[in-house]
Design a protein around this motif. Structure first.
Motif, PDB file in Angstrom:
ATOM      1  N   LEU A 408       5.315 -15.300  -6.063  1.00 34.15           N
ATOM      2  CA  LEU A 408       5.270 -14.953  -7.314  1.00 34.15           C
ATOM      3  C   LEU A 408       5.854 -14.253  -8.622  1.00 34.15           C
ATOM      4  CD1 LEU A 408       1.866 -17.574  -7.927  1.00 34.15           C
ATOM      5  CD2 LEU A 408       4.697 -18.342  -7.777  1.00 34.15           C
ATOM      6  N   SER A 409       5.751 -12.750  -7.217  1.00 34.67           N
ATOM      7  CA  SER A 409       5.814 -11.451  -8.528  1.00 34.67           C
ATOM      8  C   SER A 409       7.043 -11.369  -7.842  1.00 34.67           C
ATOM      9  CB  SER A 409       4.397 -10.315  -7.791  1.00 34.67           C
ATOM     10  OG  SER A 409       4.926  -9.670  -6.388  1.00 34.67           O
ATOM     11  N   SER A 410       8.167 -11.486  -6.859  1.00 35.48           N
ATOM     12  CA  SER A 410       9.448 -11.152  -6.450  1.00 35.48           C
ATOM     13  C   SER A 410       9.670 -11.005  -7.956  1.00 35.48           C
ATOM     14  CB  SER A 410       9.720 -11.822  -5.897  1.00 35.48           C
ATOM     15  OG  SER A 410       9.895 -13.223  -6.387  1.00 35.48           O
ATOM     16  N   ALA A 411       9.594 -11.359  -8.965  1.00 35.91           N
ATOM     17  CA  ALA A 411      10.880 -12.010  -9.868  1.00 35.91           C
ATOM     18  C   ALA A 411      10.409 -10.904 -11.203  1.00 35.91           C
ATOM     19  CB  ALA A 411      10.839 -13.149 -10.618  1.00 35.91           C
ATOM     20  N   SER A 412       9.019 -10.200 -10.593  1.00 37.88           N
ATOM     21  CA  SER A 412       8.557  -8.940 -11.644  1.00 37.88           C
ATOM     22  C   SER A 412       9.480  -7.684 -11.551  1.00 37.88           C
ATOM     23  CB  SER A 412       7.229  -9.332 -11.574  1.00 37.88           C
ATOM     24  OG  SER A 412       6.694  -7.535 -12.540  1.00 37.88           O
ATOM     25  N   ALA A 413      10.212  -7.049 -12.435  1.00 38.84           N
ATOM     26  CA  ALA A 413      10.430  -5.260 -11.918  1.00 38.84           C
ATOM     27  C   ALA A 413       9.114  -4.651 -11.639  1.00 38.84           C
ATOM     28  CB  ALA A 413      10.743  -5.938 -13.236  1.00 38.84           C
ATOM     29  N   ARG A 414       7.360  -5.117 -12.501  1.00 34.12           N
ATOM     30  CA  ARG A 414       6.544  -4.542 -11.701  1.00 34.12           C
ATOM     31  C   ARG A 414       5.608  -5.239 -10.649  1.00 34.12           C
ATOM     32  NH1 ARG A 414       8.532  -3.018 -16.853  1.00 34.12           N
ATOM     33  NH2 ARG A 414       8.299  -1.567 -17.024  1.00 34.12           N
ATOM     34  N   PRO A 415       6.177  -5.718  -9.381  1.00 40.48           N
ATOM     35  CA  PRO A 415       5.189  -6.583  -8.928  1.00 40.48           C
ATOM     36  C   PRO A 415       3.316  -5.956  -8.489  1.00 40.48           C
ATOM     37  CG  PRO A 415       7.077  -5.384  -7.867  1.00 40.48           C
ATOM     38  CD  PRO A 415       7.080  -5.029  -8.646  1.00 40.48           C
ATOM     39  N   SER A 416       3.339  -5.250  -8.410  1.00 35.31           N
ATOM     40  CA  SER A 416       2.111  -4.343  -8.198  1.00 35.31           C
ATOM     41  C   SER A 416       1.518  -4.541  -9.409  1.00 35.31           C
ATOM     42  CB  SER A 416       2.338  -2.838  -8.012  1.00 35.31           C
ATOM     43  OG  SER A 416       2.436  -2.211  -9.068  1.00 35.31           O
ATOM     44  N   LYS A 417       2.264  -4.521 -10.628  1.00 33.20           N
ATOM     45  CA  LYS A 417       0.955  -4.343 -11.435  1.00 33.20           C
ATOM     46  C   LYS A 417       0.590  -5.999 -11.861  1.00 33.20           C
ATOM     47  CE  LYS A 417       1.392  -4.380 -17.061  1.00 33.20           C
ATOM     48  NZ  LYS A 417       2.013  -4.182 -18.014  1.00 33.20           N
ATOM     49  N   PHE A 418       1.994  -7.358 -11.630  1.00 34.49           N
ATOM     50  CA  PHE A 418       1.694  -8.484 -11.594  1.00 34.49           C
ATOM     51  C   PHE A 418       1.035  -8.742 -10.691  1.00 34.49           C
ATOM     52  CE2 PHE A 418       2.856 -12.828 -10.809  1.00 34.49           C
ATOM     53  CZ  PHE A 418       2.884 -13.639 -12.268  1.00 34.49           C
ATOM     54  N   ILE A 419       0.493  -8.346  -9.481  1.00 37.57           N
ATOM     55  CA  ILE A 419      -0.225  -9.209  -9.270  1.00 37.57           C
ATOM     56  C   ILE A 419      -2.124  -8.831  -9.214  1.00 37.57           C
ATOM     57  CG2 ILE A 419      -1.351  -8.864  -6.735  1.00 37.57           C
ATOM     58  CD1 ILE A 419       1.703  -7.976  -5.616  1.00 37.57           C
ATOM     59  N   ALA A 420      -1.927  -7.337  -9.166  1.00 33.07           N
ATOM     60  CA  ALA A 420      -3.486  -6.695 -10.241  1.00 33.07           C
ATOM     61  C   ALA A 420      -3.825  -7.472 -10.636  1.00 33.07           C
ATOM     62  CB  ALA A 420      -2.733  -5.448 -10.770  1.00 33.07           C
ATOM     63  N   GLN A 421      -3.076  -8.016 -11.968  1.00 33.29           N
ATOM     64  CA  GLN A 421      -2.976  -9.400 -13.192  1.00 33.29           C
ATOM     65  C   GLN A 421      -3.635 -10.841 -12.665  1.00 33.29           C
ATOM     66  OE1 GLN A 421      -0.375  -9.364 -15.428  1.00 33.29           O
ATOM     67  NE2 GLN A 421      -0.832  -7.445 -16.794  1.00 33.29           N
ATOM     68  N   MET A 422      -2.498 -10.699 -11.150  1.00 32.58           N
ATOM     69  CA  MET A 422      -3.412 -12.108 -10.626  1.00 32.58           C
ATOM     70  C   MET A 422      -4.765 -12.271  -9.771  1.00 32.58           C
ATOM     71  SD  MET A 422       0.426 -13.788  -9.082  1.00 32.58           S
ATOM     72  CE  MET A 422      -0.403 -14.663  -7.774  1.00 32.58           C
ATOM     73  N   ALA A 423      -4.598 -10.949  -9.324  1.00 36.63           N
ATOM     74  CA  ALA A 423      -6.548 -10.917  -8.907  1.00 36.63           C
ATOM     75  C   ALA A 423      -7.256 -10.643 -10.034  1.00 36.63           C
ATOM     76  CB  ALA A 423      -6.313  -9.354  -7.849  1.00 36.63           C
ATOM     77  N   ALA A 424      -7.114 -10.417 -10.643  1.00 31.71           N
ATOM     78  CA  ALA A 424      -7.818 -10.436 -12.096  1.00 31.71           C
ATOM     79  C   ALA A 424      -8.343 -11.891 -12.260  1.00 31.71           C
ATOM     80  CB  ALA A 424      -7.627  -9.302 -13.145  1.00 31.71           C
ATOM     81  N   GLY A 425      -6.983 -12.728 -12.395  1.00 32.26           N
ATOM     82  CA  GLY A 425      -7.390 -13.618 -13.034  1.00 32.26           C
ATOM     83  C   GLY A 425      -8.047 -15.109 -11.173  1.00 32.26           C
ATOM     84  N   ALA A 426      -7.714 -14.291 -10.144  1.00 32.97           N
ATOM     85  CA  ALA A 426      -8.315 -15.479  -9.204  1.00 32.97           C
ATOM     86  C   ALA A 426     -10.140 -14.532  -9.475  1.00 32.97           C
ATOM     87  CB  ALA A 426      -7.686 -14.058  -7.902  1.00 32.97           C
ATOM     88  N   ALA A 427     -10.136 -13.427  -9.583  1.00 37.24           N
ATOM     89  CA  ALA A 427     -11.398 -13.012  -9.284  1.00 37.24           C
ATOM     90  C   ALA A 427     -12.205 -13.802 -10.705  1.00 37.24           C
ATOM     91  CB  ALA A 427     -11.484 -11.492  -9.873  1.00 37.24           C
ATOM     92  N   LEU A 428     -11.858 -13.703 -11.659  1.00 33.63           N
ATOM     93  CA  LEU A 428     -12.643 -15.024 -12.949  1.00 33.63           C
ATOM     94  C   LEU A 428     -11.888 -16.367 -12.156  1.00 33.63           C
ATOM     95  CD1 LEU A 428     -13.509 -15.335 -15.874  1.00 33.63           C
ATOM     96  CD2 LEU A 428     -11.240 -14.848 -16.640  1.00 33.63           C
TER      97      LEU A 428
END
Length: 704
Positions: A408-428
């Motif tokens: 899901l982050s492959s289309a992002s120019a900043r995949p690490s930031k996008f995955i970190a956001q996904m991790a925060a959403g997954a924690a919630l």
């Protein structure tokens, strides 16, 4: 408040915030319908159908239909991959995990290569194979049943999303597309008028040309999914492609004309040529301010050649180079008018049947694909290896989490930031899932109450997913709440299992975020440089590619690569402006090379002596070779060689022009060729050109 005011206020609300609430309501409706039908059919995991609707729903019906088509194809491909790998590597967990990792990494790399909704098809192929195949690593006997049930659940989500989007207050992308076309046409006319009058600074012009890049790429995406909405849009798809191609041509011509006039203003020797052209530019600027642009431009174009010849006669006493400067700028002016008429004609409903169908070609550098493949493979392989070696009970969810994060982050120019956001959403989602599993699900009964209790958190997640700056949080919450804690036909009330699976997902996603920040991230200067090299290579394509359809391939590839660079680089930074300078000079020189090749092909070379004809063919081949070499490996040496080749061709072309004075058609053909060569020379010696560093700049010198 009067009734009329209330009605206008309500209409404004529906046109702005109302669309957001409508989209949220439709998303929840599709999700709950999919969940309810899956439960009624007693599918083992209704949560999968529910997750599908959240990933699939889009504001426009065409978006959902296009996404559904690619999701269907991607899911079928993922199911096939899971079955084939399971059959080949039965009871060989290590080899199966390795083959699955390579499959997912290849699909993710292909998703980066084929963007927009094709991206989603390849992403689905990769992580559907993982979702089906990961449990089969430890239980190969259940692979076939898992494949069939997972496919049924995904297809159910696709059908529910498509039906709700198409039937419940549908929004059509075609209407938005038509509105954006009218807006773009008006903005281009206003911008052209300002450029022709010289009102804008260099920085303002560059930024506006950069904005046109985004508009061109976005138009192609919108055109792609609008074709799914109705037969009428599919009928007009070719015309819309021609329209975008014509817009790219007009923008390129405007930039070339602007650059030519800028160089005339900057040189005292050519000021008289500039002054002779200013009245034409002012008159053209006034035409761009009229509503009926096409009619006025046709009249202006018909009278222009004679008026330009009259203006050129007034420069008869000036030196030859000044006259050549005037001829070159006049030719660019004529070409700009011609391409703008073509753009305006197509916008008015005409379809140019004498031209081949336009095709937009997306470009992605192979090093970017290799980096994506390597990064995804390392993350998934490391997670799968740790799972198998340690026999981690929740390791399968860790691999699934890593797969989803990378895909899901492959289309992002900043995949690490996008995955970190996904991790925060997954924690919630984990916290919310624990609350629902322990306190909400046991206290409710019936599908209606279940939907009412699920609506608030899922609506909040979908709302976050709609906004670009919070999309990672929303996607992470919705996807992992559904996967971890959404209700099934038989709910397992085991909080420990939920926490273990959720922590496995979080650990995997945090590891993926770190890996994407360390293992050749997309914003690595070296990798950005490879994309920039691919952008420059478009000028080499203009020199070496087949002429049939070359203009469309050149423009679409250049704009697509620049769009990628704009996503990677910080706006208004030095690197971004450097990349923009390369895009503009690539368009400038590349279009001139295509014009030169077309004009040279139209020459009747047999009219000239054999020695001159051979000299011209040789010099043209050298120009094509040296310009291509310059853009592939720009430095002071290749720049000097390219300038020398162009100047040599100019001298030969001038000799041919002298011999063609008596033949009007041959003289006009040679003047156009000479104008192309002279424009290329001025572009190469422009002190603002990015060919070499500032301390190595080649001094500007005149061909006389």
């Amino acid at each position: 408040m009067s009734f009329l005011e209330a009605r206008l206020s309500t209409r404004d609300w529906f046109a702005t915030d109302g669309h957001v609430w409508l989209h949220l309501a439709k998303t929840l409706l599709a999700a709950f319908i999919a969940m309810g039908i899956a439960m009624r059919l007693e599918l083992p995991q209704p949560r999968v159908a529910m997750t599908t609707t959240f990933v699939l729903m889009q504001p426009f019906a065409g978006m959902v239909l296009a996404k559904s088509v690619y999701r269907f194809a991607g899911t079928a491909l993922g199911m096939l991959a899971a079955l084939v790998l399971g059959a080949v590597f039965v009871q060989q967990a290590e080899l199966y995990a390795l083959a699955l990792t390579l499959c997912v990494a290849a699909c993710t790399a292909l998703a980066v290569r084929y963007r927009q909704f094709r991206w989603y098809g390849f992403v689905l192929a990769g992580y559907t194979a993982a979702l089906i195949g990961i449990p089969a690593v430890t239980d190969p006997n259940g692979l076939l049943i898992a494949t069939l049930t997972r496919g049924a659940e995904v297809m159910l989500g696709i059908v529910c999303s498509s039906v709700v989007s198409a039937l419940v207050f549908p929004r059509h992308a075609s209407a938005t597309l038509m509105h954006s076309l009218d807006t773009r046409r008006a903005q281009f006319a206003a911008f052209a008028a300002d450029v022709l009058r010289g009102r804008l600074s260099r920085l303002a012009r560059e930024r506006r040309f950069a904005d046109f890049v985004d508009e061109i790429v976005d138009f192609e995406a919108t055109r792609g999914f609008a074709a799914y909405e109705s037969p009428t849009m599919r009928q007009h798809n070719g015309k819309l492609a021609q329209l975008n191609s014509a817009f790219m041509d007009a923008c390129s011509r405007l930039h070339a004309l602007d650059q030519s006039m800028k160089r005339l203003r900057a040189n005292d020797y050519t000021q008289c040529a500039h002054d002779a052209l200013v009245p034409f530019l002012e008159e053209l600027a006034r035409i761009f301010e009229h509503a009926s642009l096409n009619v006025h431009l046709e009249r202006y174009k018909a009278m222009l050649p004679k008026r330009l010849r009259d203006a050129q006669r007034k420069l008869a006493n000036t030196d030859e180079t000044t006259q050549l400067d005037f001829t070159t700028s006049a030719e660019l002016l004529y070409r700009f008018i011609d391409d703008t008429i073509r753009y305006a004609s197509i916008a008015n409903g005409e379809r140019l049947k004498d031209r081949a169908s336009s095709r937009y070609e997306a470009k992605t550098n192979r090093f970017v694909l290799a980096a994506t493949f390597m990064r995804t493979g390392i993350v998934i392989a490391a997670t799968a290896w740790f799972w198998i070696v340690t026999a981690w009970p929740s390791g399968g969810y860790a691999v699934i989490g890593a797969t989803l994060a990378c895909a899901l982050s492959s289309a992002s120019a900043r995949p690490s930031k996008f995955i970190a956001q996904m991790a925060a959403g997954a924690a919630l989602a984990l916290f919310m899932g624990y609350t629902y599993l322990c306190h909400v699900y046991p206290a409710i009964d019936g599908i209606a109450l279940l939907c009412a209790m699920l609506a608030p958190p899922l609506a909040a997640g979908a709302f976050l997913a709609m906004r670009a700056d919070t999309a990672g949080y929303g996607i992470g919450f919705c996807v992992f709440f559904c996967l971890l804690a959404a209700p099934d036909n038989r709910i397992v009330y085991d909080p420990a299992l939920l926490l273990n699976n959720g922590l496995a997902v979080l650990v995997a996603m945090l590891g993926a975020a770190i890996a994407c920040a360390v293992i050749v991230p997309p914003r690595t200067p070296w990798l950005v440089g490879k994309t920039l090299s691919e952008l420059r290579a478009q000028a080499a394509l203009a020199c070496e590619g087949k002429l049939a359809g070359l203009g469309e391939r050149f423009h679409s590839g250049t704009h697509d690569l620049m769009s990628q660079l704009r996503g990677l680089l910080t706006r208004r930074s030095r690197e971004h402006r450097h990349a923009l300078s390369w895009m503009l000079v690539t368009l400038e020189v590349g279009q001139a090379m295509i014009d030169l090749r077309n004009e040279s092909r139209a020459l009747h070379a047999q009219r000239f002596p054999d020695a001159l004809r051979i000299a011209w063919s040789t010099s043209l081949a050298l120009v094509l070779r040296d310009i291509a070499l310059l853009f592939r490996t720009p430095d002071s040496a290749t720049l000097r060689r390219a300038i020398g080749s162009v100047v040599a061709s100019i001298l030969i072309a001038q000799s041919m022009l002298e011999l063609a004075r008596a033949d009007r058609n041959a003289r006009h053909d040679m003047q156009r060729v000479l104008a192309c060569l002279h424009f290329i020379r001025t572009a190469l010696v422009d002190p603002d050109a990015p060919f070499v560093p500032a301390h190595e700049k080649v001094p500007s010198w005149r061909s006389d």
